[in-house]
Design an enzyme around this catalytic site. Structure first.
Site, mmCIF file in Angstrom:
data_model
loop_
_atom_site.group_PDB
_atom_site.id
_atom_site.type_symbol
_atom_site.label_atom_id
_atom_site.label_comp_id
_atom_site.label_asym_id
_atom_site.label_seq_id
_atom_site.Cartn_x
_atom_site.Cartn_y
_atom_site.Cartn_z
ATOM 1 N N ARG A 1 -7.681 54.380 1.285
ATOM 2 C CA ARG A 1 -6.290 54.014 1.475
ATOM 3 C C ARG A 1 -6.372 52.857 2.132
ATOM 4 N NH1 ARG A 1 -2.234 57.669 4.187
ATOM 5 N NH2 ARG A 1 -0.933 56.167 3.498
ATOM 6 N N TYR B 1 -0.618 49.561 -11.516
ATOM 7 C CA TYR B 1 0.771 50.490 -11.835
ATOM 8 C C TYR B 1 0.133 51.613 -12.569
ATOM 9 C CZ TYR B 1 3.801 46.527 -10.857
ATOM 10 O OH TYR B 1 4.495 45.467 -10.239
#
Length: 525
Positions: free
Chosen positions: A93, A460
């Site tokens: 992350r 996306y």
């Protein structure tokens, strides 16, 4: 997996990390400030666990056994070593925005490598370059550039995290002039599966190419990017005007398709489409926002718009001249009117809401009838629930070969579409109804968008395209979703994967599998 085995995995990792830290004499900070595992956490909040997409914030969502928040490269190297030793996956992350949760969810035992402390920025105005760590926000980068120069900028999106945005491509208001964020990456600092720290020279051009659009987490851990800054005028012009169906929005959207991709590259004129409440009680209408950045003054912009798009009726009062950094604040659409550039330093968490997103690319203008049919789909969901953003291509994007970076959606596309649905209720039936709606919207768009393959944008992520099977996934299986994101570049990416991570240690539901053997040719491996 039992609670006992989960805890044992976390404790084994933590003990291993401690031992190696001691052997390496790492005294930078208390280990409890770096490794958060079973022995020093008790609940979700202590664990520092953040799920920005509420679809995944459920009691059954598998939690990580350990979260590591490294302060430097050595902690990342130890994380890789200890995870491999104890059979744990790593999820990486940086910015935290992740539409399918690939950076913080796994069905297998896993470690989150949370890079949020690696957020430094070093700017070299003389050479128009900067080194940026992955957890720095683009807002922070823009602000620091503006403090050094009023005529330098960087072409990327609004204020999301640098790491994921740049490694997945990264488009924004300067894309028609300067291309993607990843097009302006000129070096990188990277840690591979063996813990080696590499730069562009030592990693080689094939891996460096792969890191500029296929996501660093496919191959290892990116710890910094060197980027090229671009020139902007001291004053730019912004306009944001909206039109409804009652104000000829349909005809304007149809004309926009011919104008926005071909107009001067100094102008990026995007559309924001929403269904909203009508002035007539109980009814909906469509609101189309024309949100634009022009690299120049109002007089030149008005002349250009009068020549190319007089139907919009743009007038001087619609336009605002400002510095480039002020335009970033205005176009972000998340700050109050008149907010100063300092708001870009606020590293706010991603919005807490339920969402589902998709992406498409359009090669030929959609007919008026096709647009009218689109509005009918929007009217099937509640006001302010559905949204589409249309971002024009053309300019620099049309001039760049598909193979230049892993991001292939270049010449031939006139605009990109972001499709989304939002809701706030926790009820499962409500969630399913909204997800079904955005899938219906996506299905409706099928005749109008790129085909063979139907293209999508890797930043996306969309698991509806397909996911890897449990365990070893073949190149052929992964191609089901891989060609949507990368088209013909997918094979080269799989060859790079075989070269740098042949055992597929860095993996998730949509990571590129290694391709080697007779099928591998372009890299000579």
């Amino acid at each position: 997996m039992s609670a006992t085995s989960v805890q044992s995995g976390g404790e084994a990792f933590t003990d291993s990390f401690k031992l190696h830290s001691k052997n390496l004499l790492l005294q930078i900070a208390p280990l409890s400030h770096i490794v958060y595992g079973p022995e020093n956490t008790s609940d979700e909040s202590d664990f520092g666990f953040l799920i920005p997409e509420l679809r995944f914030a459920t009691p059954t969502t598998t939690r990580p056994q350990v979260i590591v928040t490294p302060l430097d490269e050595t902690h990342i190297q130890l994380t890789i070593h200890c995870a491999k030793k104890h059979g744990l996956e790593i999820r990486i992350r940086s910015g935290g925005r992740d539409f399918e949760g690939a950076s913080y969810i796994s069905e297998d035992p896993f470690v989150i490598l949370d890079l949020f402390k690696l957020n430094s920025i070093t700017i070299d105005v003389k050479n128009a370059t900067a080194w940026v760590q992955p957890a720095a926000t683009l807002g922070k980068l823009y602000y620091q550039i503006s403090k050094k120069s009023k005529t330098l900028a960087f072409p990327a999106w609004s204020t999301v995290g640098v790491g994921g945005h740049l490694s997945g491509g990264g488009y924004g208001a300067l894309l028609r002039k300067y291309g993607l964020a990843s097009d302006n990456v000129i070096d990188a600092k990277f840690i591979d599966v063996d813990g080696k720290i590499l730069d562009r020279k030592s990693m080689g051009e094939d891996l460096f190419w792969a890191l500029k659009g296929a996501g660093g987490g496919n191959f290892g851990v990116i710890v910094a990017f060197k980027i090229k800054l671009v020139a902007v005028p001291e004053k730019v012009t912004v306009f944001k005007v909206s039109r409804t169906l009652e104000q000829s929005a349909t005809k304007l959207v149809h004309k926009w398709q011919y104008v926005a991709p071909s107009i001067h590259e100094d102008l990026t004129m995007a559309l924001r489409i929403n269904n909203v409440k009508s002035s007539q009680a109980g009814k909906q209408t469509i609101s189309v926002g024309f949100e634009s950045l022009f690299l120049g003054g109002t007089d030149r912009l008005l002349s250009l718009m009068q020549e190319k798009f007089p139907e919009l009726g743009l007038v001087r009062k619609d336009c605002s001249e400002m510095s480039w950094i002020q335009s970033v604040v205005v176009l972000a659409d998340i700050y109050p009117a008149g907010a100063p550039p300092e708001v870009l330093l606020n590293k706010t968490a991603a919005p807490k809401q339920y969402t589902k997103q998709k992406a498409d690319y359009v090669e030929k203008p959609i007919s008026v009838e096709g647009i009218e049919g689109l509005w009918k789909v929007f009217f099937e969901i509640g006001p302010e629930s559905g949204a589409m953003h249309w971002t024009p291509c053309g300019g620099r994007m049309a001039e760049t070969p598909e193979s230049e970076t892993p991001y292939p959606h270049r010449a031939g596309n006139i605009f990109m579409i972001y499709e989304a649905v939002y809701w706030n209720e926790k009820d499962g039936a409500v969630s399913q109804r909204h997800i079904d709606w955005v899938r219906k919207l996506y299905k409706y768009m099928t005749p109008f968008v790129a085909k063979n393959p139907r293209s999508s944008y890797f930043n996306y992520r969309d698991y509806d395209l397909g996911i890897n099977s449990k365990g070893k996934t073949s190149y052929e299986e992964a191609s089901v979703w891989g060609v949507n994101y990368f088209k013909d570049n997918f094979k080269r990416l799989a060859e790079v994967k075989a070269m740098v991570d042949p055992d597929d240690f860095f993996r998730s539901e949509q990571t590129i599998p290694p391709l080697s053997g007779e099928c591998s040719t372009s890299l000579g491996i």
